[in-house]
Design an enzyme around this catalytic site. Structure first.
Site, PDB file in Angstrom:
ATOM      1  CG  ASP A  89      -1.879   1.049   1.075  1.00 30.11           C
ATOM      2  OD1 ASP A  89      -2.229   1.841  -0.184  1.00 30.11           O
ATOM      3  OD2 ASP A  89      -3.338   0.666   1.513  1.00 30.11           O
TER       4      ASP A  89
HETATM    5  C1  BGC Z   1      -4.995   3.059   0.235  1.00 32.23           C
HETATM    6  C2  BGC Z   1      -5.172   2.033  -1.056  1.00 32.23           C
HETATM    7  C3  BGC Z   1      -5.222   2.709  -2.562  1.00 32.23           C
HETATM    8  C4  BGC Z   1      -3.819   3.554  -2.623  1.00 32.23           C
HETATM    9  C5  BGC Z   1      -3.645   4.203  -3.849  1.00 32.23           C
HETATM   10  C6  BGC Z   1      -3.883   3.969  -0.263  1.00 32.23           C
HETATM   11  O1  BGC Z   1      -3.798   5.080   0.592  1.00 32.23           O
HETATM   12  O2  BGC Z   1      -5.036   2.345   1.234  1.00 32.23           O
HETATM   13  O3  BGC Z   1      -6.406   1.162  -1.042  1.00 32.23           O
HETATM   14  O4  BGC Z   1      -5.223   1.866  -3.533  1.00 32.23           O
HETATM   15  O5  BGC Z   1      -4.071   4.400  -1.334  1.00 32.23           O
HETATM   16  O6  BGC Z   1      -4.503   5.204  -4.076  1.00 32.23           O
END
Ligand code: BGC
Length: 763
Positions: free
Chosen positions: A281
């Site tokens: 993530d």
């Molecule tokens: C989220 C993810 C997301 C990523 C990219 C993160 O803060 O937890 O689910 O895909 O950002 O936007």
């Protein structure tokens, strides 16, 4: 060449991978394993709630890194011309001409916005879910996106957690079916299929159990909960062929998920044989230092690569930039890096990106405008709504009297779409007011008043930088006059449609809440409208259960429409006027009050079960609405529940059948649900467990016999004492009905026992 023409690889894939790999320096390998955000945002004047970076400087930083071959993948781009430009930069900046993989949060649509994911789950209709994500994939692929950070398959049993909206709710069986349907929708026949993109189920694993429902906070899950509840949707997504998985932000039982050897190496790779690529993530590798796990960024990078984390998603200061030093210092073997690089090169080759890295911008425009996509979204929105109450058959509306539509959410285009959308065309969004007006035509008078001003978050959302909840000028809104106007309209109408819920920035990532009450003055508005004596239809726009105790006793009709998407208002009108029947069912247990959470239907049975509903002295401990619940314009009777044999041998299977008849006088939809309960065995088992479902549409008087299979997959469970999957010799109660409180039951014996045949540890 266009995005939809996949170029078949003529050369042997692994040969091409090896030939590139042998030419790469350590720094080039680290670049392949780095994914950077590319934010192209209007200038921001409010840093609060935003990201800890200089947004204005960010694009130039990314472009400079790309020009030096330091980028393997980019995210957050969504314009085809920009994607082509950046792709050219990446290819030209890479000595070996390796293209970038472009990822994006294609969560519930791209240009055409589908209902939010929790709504899709409420359809209990895998075909509709698959069709919806296929549309999302086609639109995203047309602009040059190769991969979705979706589906989110985290089980959520605490609605304070804002991201409950992104998943399929509380149940592992429903969650697994929805996860697999989404993977099929995104990927089609597999990686590289025309008009499809790679699916990236997330967040591995346990993220939905954040302590106190507070986003990003630690998760402590027992072996029992992990294997029986939280891991199955991931396993289902892997079995459906997902090409990617994203790791979670938080500590899982004290070890950060992103550096967790047991989770990523033992369970995922060794146990399930996952051979796709793993991404962290955003900033989660960097966060290995924040967690107090890694000593510094070099250590973080080494440890993430050692557990097989192929790609680092970074907002700033990628830890993987330190990989060359990590290898030189002996913290990680170059061979571990090579394994990750191989996976990233292989996926780019499978997608045909080396031969065809660019997209046709004209073709993209045509795909995004496809009216067929809007039809898919409208059908999905019809199928996701859940009718919670319909006393006196207030719905569907059949009269010709005036309709008063009340509430600020009724005409908010942006809120109708829900969170996690960025490429929508807000102007084409059909609000509930618009949908009702269009369907009423000139024949029925429809008046509108917001009644109250919108409500706001105490702390702003980082997503507000993409356009948030438009503030109402304090002096431009006369609260008393507006409330009087709304009440006056309702008093003079034949029926009032009151729309309440949460504004879209109150739910989603970083949108956890300590309460489930209707924000702002919405309850007061509802009470004032109900006091007029005009029959009220309450339409709820939400991604989590809200406190509807008052409404559930005082409002005759309640329709939960979630955030229904681009065509949401049209679909809501179709439902309200009876063009189609509601038939969705709740994918979570709806609590009465926040004090009850976490609450879920498949708990085990304990001391004094008869008092299960009186565990608190100040409020019933039963749900307001149970898991699986939802009404329809039809009425359904269940008969002839049978199991085709008296006993199931361990490893064998039985067929359960039941006849369902629409005994109402309108066509309607029912989701037939099968639950089991194991009476005794090597572990206490839940009071009910969902093990099958099927959605039907039946005309009045029409009957259908539905069959379900009960075999090893349905009977096995993870036994925390044995640390293994088992099937117990036991007696099973089998319940079938329209929700998790179904009363029609029979039983069947299970003979022979553990371990479950064909199931080795972790498989
Ligand atoms: C989220 C993810 C997301 C990523 C990219 C993160 O803060 O937890 O689910 O895909 O950002 O936007």
């Amino acid at each position: 060449m266009t995005a939809s023409q996949h170029v078949p690889q003529t050369e042997d894939l692994s040969e091409r991978v090896e030939s590139l790999l042998t030419q790469m320096t350590l720094a080039e390998k680290a670049g392949q394993l780095t994914q950077l955000f590319y934010f192209d945002l209007p200038p921001q004047d409010d840093a609060e709630g935003g990201l800890p970076i200089d947004l204005a400087a960010q694009p130039a930083m990314v472009e400079a890194t790309a020009a030096e071959g330091g980028v393997g993948s980019l995210l957050f781009l969504r314009d085809p011309a920009e994607i082509n430009r950046l792709q050219r930069l990446v290819i030209d900046g890479n000595r070996l001409g390796i293209p970038a993989l472009i990822g994006f949060d294609v969560i519930h649509g791209f240009r055409t916005i589908l209902p939010v994911p929790i709504a899709l789950a409420a359809s209990w209709d895998p075909d509709v879910i698959e069709a919806g994500q296929a549309v999302a994939a086609r639109e995203a692929r047309a602009v040059g996106i190769h991969w979705a950070f979706a589906p989110m398959v985290d089980i959520a049993r605490d609605p304070r957690w804002g991201r409950i909206i992104e998943g399929a709710g509380e149940d592992p069986y429903l969650g697994s079916a929805v996860a697999a349907a989404q993977v099929r929708g995104f990927q089609g026949s597999g990686i590289g299929a025309p008009d499809r993109i790679i699916a990236g189920p997330k967040h591995f694993a346990g993220y939905g159990a954040a302590l106190g429902g507070r986003d990003y906070d630690e998760v402590n899950l027992s072996d029992y909960e992990l294997w029986n509840v939280y891991l199955p949707p991931f396993h289902a997504a892997v079995k459906a062929g997902a090409g990617n998985l994203m790791t979670a932000y938080m500590d899982l039982n004290g070890i950060p998920a992103t550096g967790n050897h047991w989770l990523l190496a033992e369970v995922l790779r060794d146990g399930w044989g996952f051979d796709g690529f793993l991404v962290s993530d955003a900033q989660a590798v960097h966060n290995l230092v924040t967690h107090g796990f890694a000593a510094d960024l070099t250590d973080a990078a080494a440890r993430a690569v050692s557990v097989g984390l192929d790609l680092e998603m970074a907002i700033h200061d990628p830890a993987y930039a330190h990989l060359p030093e990590a290898v030189e210092q002996g913290l990680v073997d170059e061979e571990a890096l090579d394994t990750c690089v191989r996976r990233m090169l292989a996926v780019k080759l499978k997608l045909g990106l080396f031969d065809d890295p660019f997209v046709d911008e004209d073709q993209a425009r045509t795909v995004l405008a496809d009216p067929g996509h809007r039809e898919v979204a409208r059908t999905a929105a019809q199928r996701t709504a859940v009718l919670l109450r319909n006393e006196g058959d207030v719905l569907p509306l059949t009269g010709r009297g005036a309709i008063a539509v009340v509430g600020p959410l009724a005409d908010s285009k942006r809120d109708t779409l829900g969170p996690w959308v960025f490429e929508h065309d807000v102007e084409e969004t059909v609000t509930i007011l618009r949908g009702i007006r269009d369907r009423a035509g000139g024949e029925v008078r429809v008046d509108y008043a917001p009644g109250i001003r919108p409500a706001y978050r105490v702390f702003p959302s980082m997503f507000d930088m993409f356009g948030g909840n438009t503030p109402v000028e304090p002096d431009a809104f006369d609260d008393k006059a507006e409330l009087d106007r709304a009440v006056g309209l309702a008093a003079g109408a034949a029926v009032a449609v009151v729309v309440v819920g949460e504004w879209q920035n109150m739910i989603g990532e970083a949108a956890s809440r300590s309460s489930l009450e209707l924000p702002g003055d919405q309850l007061a508005l509802l009470k004032a409208v109900v006091d007029t004596g005009t029959p009220v239809v309450l339409v709820v726009m939400n991604g989590r259960p809200l406190d509807l105790r008052w409404a559930s006793e005082n409002v005759p009709a309640i329709l939960d429409v979630w955030y229904p998407g681009s065509q949401g208002g049209a679909a809501v009108a179709d439902l309200i006027f009876g063009e189609v029947s509601p038939g969705g069912k709740l994918p979570f247990t709806w609590p009465r009050t926040v004090g009850q959470v976490p609450i879920y239907y498949n708990h085990t049975i304990s001391h004094e079960p008869a008092n299960q509903g009186r565990r608190y002295w100040d409020e019933e401990s039963t749900p307001l609405y149970p898991f699986g619940y939802g009404l329809s314009y039809g009425r359904f009777q269940y008969d002839d529940l049978r199991v085709d044999q008296d006993r199931i041998q361990s490893g064998g299977e039985a067929t359960v059948s039941v006849t369902v008849t629409n005994v109402g006088d309108r066509r309607g939809d029912e989701v037939v649900q099968l639950y089991i309960h194991q009476r005794h065995g090597a572990s206490s088992r839940p009071v009910r467990e969902l093990k099958g479902f099927e959605r039907l549409s039946l005309d009045p008087g029409e009957s259908r016999t539905v069959t379900f299979r009960l075999g090893p997959d349905e009977l096995r469970y993870w036994n925390a004492g044995a640390h293994d999957w088992v099937v117990d010799a036991t007696e099973l109660d089998v319940y079938v009905g329209g929700d998790s409180t179904a009363s029609l039951s029979t039983s069947v014996a299970v003979e022979g026992s553990t371990p479950a045949p064909g199931q080795s540890r972790g498989a």
